[in-house]
Design an enzyme around this catalytic site. Structure first.
Site, PDB file in Angstrom:
ATOM      1  N   ARG A   1      -4.460  -9.715   4.377  1.00  0.00           N
ATOM      2  CA  ARG A   1      -4.762  -9.827   2.939  1.00  0.00           C
ATOM      3  C   ARG A   1      -3.481  -9.462   2.184  1.00  0.00           C
ATOM      4  NH1 ARG A   1      -6.387  -6.380  -1.126  1.00  0.00           N
ATOM      5  NH2 ARG A   1      -7.807  -7.289  -2.666  1.00  0.00           N
TER       6      ARG A   1
ATOM      7  N   LYS B   1       0.813  -1.221   0.000  1.00  0.00           N
ATOM      8  CA  LYS B   1       0.000   0.000   0.000  1.00  0.00           C
ATOM      9  C   LYS B   1       0.846   1.271   0.000  1.00  0.00           C
ATOM     10  CE  LYS B   1      -4.510  -1.416   0.579  1.00  0.00           C
ATOM     11  NZ  LYS B   1      -5.395  -1.892   1.646  1.00  0.00           N
TER      12      LYS B   1
END
Ligand code: HH2
Length: 297
Positions: free
Chosen positions: A271, A236
């Site tokens: 995840r 991210k």
């Protein structure tokens, strides 16, 4: 966010006819069947490629394969219409359920119709980045199928939820916790059993890097809501900003740092894109944590 003591976090996540025990870190391997996801868009777009990727992730230690047909990329995503999302997701879920029956299948969608179709084909979990906020029928679909329900925090629409447009907070941990708690209450009211719900603070969703860091650091407060916590740190933007690494695929080491910190703070589900590395690092951190819990060496 409620200050009253919450029920203890369930040690088991019930997803349809099976259980995911949370006695060790659990991994959701990301399978994007999209042409435009921020780090791996287009790679696994065909059902054959998707199946091969799912098989590889299961062999590397993924507990769940998370199939997504709509990207929420930070640059502003193009929403996908229902027919197109169904066309992307359903054949892949069908093939996975038949060919890899031991793999737990999650569908990453904000649309109840897509969730319903995927569950009808054998998926076990709905991973909704809006936590049921964008489709009022989502929780009822999860309840009807007895599906696991990942309630992720976000604000805004698919188009802008991964931007900073809605990133205004008084106290980000408190605000995210209160909004997650409201979504969980709506799910319970729609008939979703408590032990099917997992909460996710939604790293990078309506969150600048300082917000993502704060909610990671605030995992103990989020856990006190009484549900297992999942985090999606993989590759991210906040990892990129902390490390100075501009390329998502170059953020593995930073991602692993976020995972291990989140594990130690109480997260149990992750995840991830890079399953093998996540499995190794989390298993080692978990072993150290277990040893530390036994007392001084
Ligand atoms: N992040 C993305 C998508 N789905 N689901 C959960 N529960 N938590 C997350 O943090 C999360 C998520 C990121 O979106 P996308 O742009 O689709 O990229 P990718 O799927 O490659 O991570």
């Amino acid at each position: 966010m409620t200050a009253a003591p919450a029920p203890a976090t369930a040690a088991v996540w019930a997803v349809r006819g099976r259980t995911v025990t949370l006695d060790r870190p659990r991994l959701l391997g990301i399978l994007n069947v999209t042409p435009d996801s921020f780090s791996d868009g287009g790679e696994f777009f065909s059902p054959d490629a998707a199946l091969a990727r799912a098989e590889a992730m299961a062999a590397e230690g993924a507990d769940v394969v998370d199939v997504g047909g709509e990207s929420t990329r930070p640059q502003g995503a193009e929403p996908v219409d229902e027919a197109e999302e169904l066309r992307r997701v359903v054949p892949v879920v069908r093939a996975l359920a038949r060919r890899l029956p031991d793999v737990t299948i999650s569908v990453d969608t904000v649309k109840a119709a897509v969730a319903d179709a995927a569950l009808g084909e054998g998926a076990h979990v709905v991973n909704d980045v809006s936590g049921g906020r964008l489709d009022a029928r989502m929780a009822a679909v999860c309840a009807r199928h007895g599906a696991g329900f990942v309630i992720m925090h976000s604000r805004g629409t698919v188009r802008d939820m991964a931007t900073y447009r809605h990133a205004g907070y008084d106290d980000v941990v408190n605000d995210v916790g209160a909004e997650l708690e409201a979504r969980a209450a709506a799910a319970l009211a729609a008939g979703v059993a408590r032990n099917r719900i997992v909460l996710d603070p939604g790293l990078g969703f309506a969150k600048r890097s300082e917000h993502s860091l704060a909610v990671l650091a605030g995992i103990p407060r989020l856990r006190a809501l009484g549900y297992p916590i999942l985090v999606g740190a993989s590759r991210k933007r906040f990892v990129g900003e902390l490390t100075g690494e501009p390329a998502p695929a170059g953020r593995l080491a930073g991602t692993l740092g976020a995972h291990v910190a989140a594990l130690m703070l109480g997260a149990r589900l992750f995840r991830v894109h890079d399953v093998r590395a996540a499995r190794q690092s989390l298993d080692v951190a978990w072993a150290v944590r277990a040893r530390a819990a036994e007392g001084p060496a």
